[in-house]
Design a protein around this motif. Structure first.
Motif, PDB file in Angstrom:
ATOM      1  N   LEU A  75      46.922  47.916  28.918  1.00  0.00           N
ATOM      2  CA  LEU A  75      47.402  47.269  30.145  1.00  0.00           C
ATOM      3  C   LEU A  75      46.324  46.419  30.819  1.00  0.00           C
ATOM      4  O   LEU A  75      46.652  45.516  31.589  1.00  0.00           O
ATOM      5  CB  LEU A  75      47.922  48.336  31.123  1.00  0.00           C
ATOM      6  N   GLU A  76      45.056  46.703  30.550  1.00  0.00           N
ATOM      7  CA  GLU A  76      43.987  45.922  31.158  1.00  0.00           C
ATOM      8  C   GLU A  76      43.907  44.522  30.541  1.00  0.00           C
ATOM      9  O   GLU A  76      43.714  43.539  31.233  1.00  0.00           O
ATOM     10  CB  GLU A  76      42.643  46.638  30.974  1.00  0.00           C
ATOM     11  N   THR A  77      44.050  44.470  29.211  1.00  0.00           N
ATOM     12  CA  THR A  77      43.874  43.200  28.505  1.00  0.00           C
ATOM     13  C   THR A  77      45.190  42.541  28.098  1.00  0.00           C
ATOM     14  O   THR A  77      45.218  41.345  27.801  1.00  0.00           O
ATOM     15  CB  THR A  77      43.044  43.418  27.233  1.00  0.00           C
ATOM     16  N   ILE A 102      43.473  55.103  35.464  1.00  0.00           N
ATOM     17  CA  ILE A 102      42.687  54.726  36.643  1.00  0.00           C
ATOM     18  C   ILE A 102      43.394  55.246  37.892  1.00  0.00           C
ATOM     19  O   ILE A 102      44.613  55.388  37.922  1.00  0.00           O
ATOM     20  CB  ILE A 102      42.515  53.196  36.749  1.00  0.00           C
ATOM     21  N   GLU A 103      42.576  55.532  38.908  1.00  0.00           N
ATOM     22  CA  GLU A 103      43.141  55.939  40.190  1.00  0.00           C
ATOM     23  C   GLU A 103      43.491  54.682  40.979  1.00  0.00           C
ATOM     24  O   GLU A 103      42.678  53.756  41.061  1.00  0.00           O
ATOM     25  CB  GLU A 103      42.139  56.793  40.964  1.00  0.00           C
ATOM     26  N   GLU A 117      48.132  54.898  33.800  1.00  0.00           N
ATOM     27  CA  GLU A 117      47.579  55.001  32.459  1.00  0.00           C
ATOM     28  C   GLU A 117      47.041  53.643  32.005  1.00  0.00           C
ATOM     29  O   GLU A 117      47.537  52.606  32.445  1.00  0.00           O
ATOM     30  CB  GLU A 117      48.648  55.511  31.482  1.00  0.00           C
ATOM     31  N   ASN A 118      46.051  53.663  31.124  1.00  0.00           N
ATOM     32  CA  ASN A 118      45.485  52.404  30.626  1.00  0.00           C
ATOM     33  C   ASN A 118      46.260  51.848  29.441  1.00  0.00           C
ATOM     34  O   ASN A 118      46.049  50.700  29.050  1.00  0.00           O
ATOM     35  CB  ASN A 118      44.020  52.614  30.230  1.00  0.00           C
ATOM     36  N   GLY A 244      50.125  46.013  36.088  1.00  0.00           N
ATOM     37  CA  GLY A 244      51.085  46.509  35.100  1.00  0.00           C
ATOM     38  C   GLY A 244      51.092  45.653  33.841  1.00  0.00           C
ATOM     39  O   GLY A 244      50.093  45.585  33.115  1.00  0.00           O
ATOM     40  N   TYR A 245      52.222  44.980  33.603  1.00  0.00           N
ATOM     41  CA  TYR A 245      52.370  44.209  32.373  1.00  0.00           C
ATOM     42  C   TYR A 245      52.023  42.731  32.537  1.00  0.00           C
ATOM     43  O   TYR A 245      52.275  41.943  31.626  1.00  0.00           O
ATOM     44  CB  TYR A 245      53.806  44.344  31.865  1.00  0.00           C
TER      45      TYR A 245
END
Length: 260
Positions: A75-77, A102-103, A117-118, A244-245
Motif C-alpha cells: 500500500l505504500e508503493t 502503521i498506526e 496494514e502495509n 489506501g489504494y
C-alpha cells in the motif's frame, strides 16, 4: 424422601449433563470447522463477484471465481508484492502487527481504523488480456462497528461498478440498508475523482439532485442512518486516498497494460 432426591445426586446429574453438552458442542465445532471455512470462502467469493457485477445464477460461484486474479499489493508503493504468498496473508494479523502495519494519526484516520496494514489483497478481473475490473477490500467504522466490504472499479479506475458489504453491525432497517439491493444498485456508474484528482464520492443526506454537477459523485443517504452514511463516505475517502489504494490506482493508470 426418595433416595434420588439428594443434593449430591442432583449435582452429579447437572455436572454430567453439562459435560455431555460441552462435549457435543466441542465435537460439532471441530467437525464442522472445515464446512464453516468453506462457507466463509464461498460467501467472500460471492461478494467479490457481485461487487464486480460478475455474479450470475447460472454459474457455480467457485468456477466463476477462477476468472478472478488475487494479488498482494504494497500500500505504500502501490506495487504488487511477490514475497508474501496469498495463503500466508491474513488482514487482521497484518493490521495488528506493528511490523506489518502503521498506526494512524487522528488526522488521517478518517475511517477510524487505528492501524492500517502495509499490505492488502486486491482482486483483478481480465477480459482476455484487458483489465475489466479492480476489486478493492475496504473497511471503516459505522454506527456500531466496523463495516467491511469490496469496492469494484471499472478499468478507467474512477468509475464504480459496485459496492458490497460482507460484514457489519449496523441497525437492521436503518444502517443495515447498506445491504439493500436497491441502494447498492445506485452506486453503479458513480465517479470517484474530480478532473483534478480530488476524491468527491460521498453519501449525502437525502436524495441526490440529478440536475447538480456533483450528482455523478453523490449517492442517496440512508434514511435515519446518518452516522452509517458518513461512515461509508469516510471509509471510501480513506481507502481511495494516499493512505489506501491511491498509490496502486496511480500506478495502474500509468501502465498501458494496467499491471505493475
Amino acid at each position: 424422601m426418595n433416595n434420588n432426591d439428594t443434593i449430591r445426586k442432583t449435582l452429579i446429574v447437572a455436572v454430567s449433563l453439562c459435560l455431555v453438552c460441552s462435549a457435543l458442542i466441542s465435537f460439532s465445532a471441530v467437525e464442522l470447522r472445515d464446512l464453516q471455512e468453506a462457507n466463509k470462502t464461498l460467501d467472500k467469493q460471492s461478494k467479490i463477484l457481485s461487487a464486480a457485477g460478475l455474479l450470475d445464477d447460472e454459474t457455480d460461484v467457485t468456477e466463476l471465481f477462477q476468472s478472478i486474479e488475487a494479488r498482494i499489493v504494497n500500500l505504500e508503493t502501490g506495487e504488487f508484492d511477490s514475497e508474501i504468498s496469498l495463503t500466508d496473508y491474513e488482514e487482521s494479523a497484518f493490521s495488528r502487527n506493528p511490523a506489518t502495519s502503521i498506526e494512524l494519526t487522528a488526522e488521517n484516520d478518517i475511517a477510524l481504523l487505528k492501524r492500517r496494514e502495509n499490505f492488502q489483497t486486491v482482486y483483478l478481473h481480465y477480459d482476455f488480456d484487458s483489465l475489466n475490473a479492480v476489486i478493492l477490500p475496504v473497511r471503516g467504522y459505522g454506527l456500531w462497528g466496523t463495516m467491511k466490504g469490496y469496492l469494484a472499479l471499472e478499468p478507467d479506475l474512477k468509475t464504480i461498478i459496485g459496492l458490497e458489504f460482507f460484514d457489519h453491525k449496523e441497525t437492521p432497517g436503518l444502517g443495515g440498508e447498506i445491504d439493500n439491493p436497491k441502494w447498492k444498485s445506485i452506486w453503479k456508474g458513480k465517479e470517484i475523482y474530480s478532473d483534478s484528482g480530488d476524491i468527491l464520492i460521498s453519501v449525502i443526506k437525502g436524495s441526490v439532485d440529478k440536475s447538480s454537477t456533483l450528482a455523478k459523485y453523490q449517492v442517496d443517504g440512508l434514511s435515519g442512518a446518518t452516522i452509517t452514511s458518513n461512515g461509508v463516505t469516510n471509509l471510501l475517502s480513506f481507502w481511495l486516498g494516499d493512505m489506501g489504494y491511491g498509490p496502486l490506482i496511480d500506478r495502474l493508470k500509468q501502465s498501458e497494460v494496467k499491471d505493475v
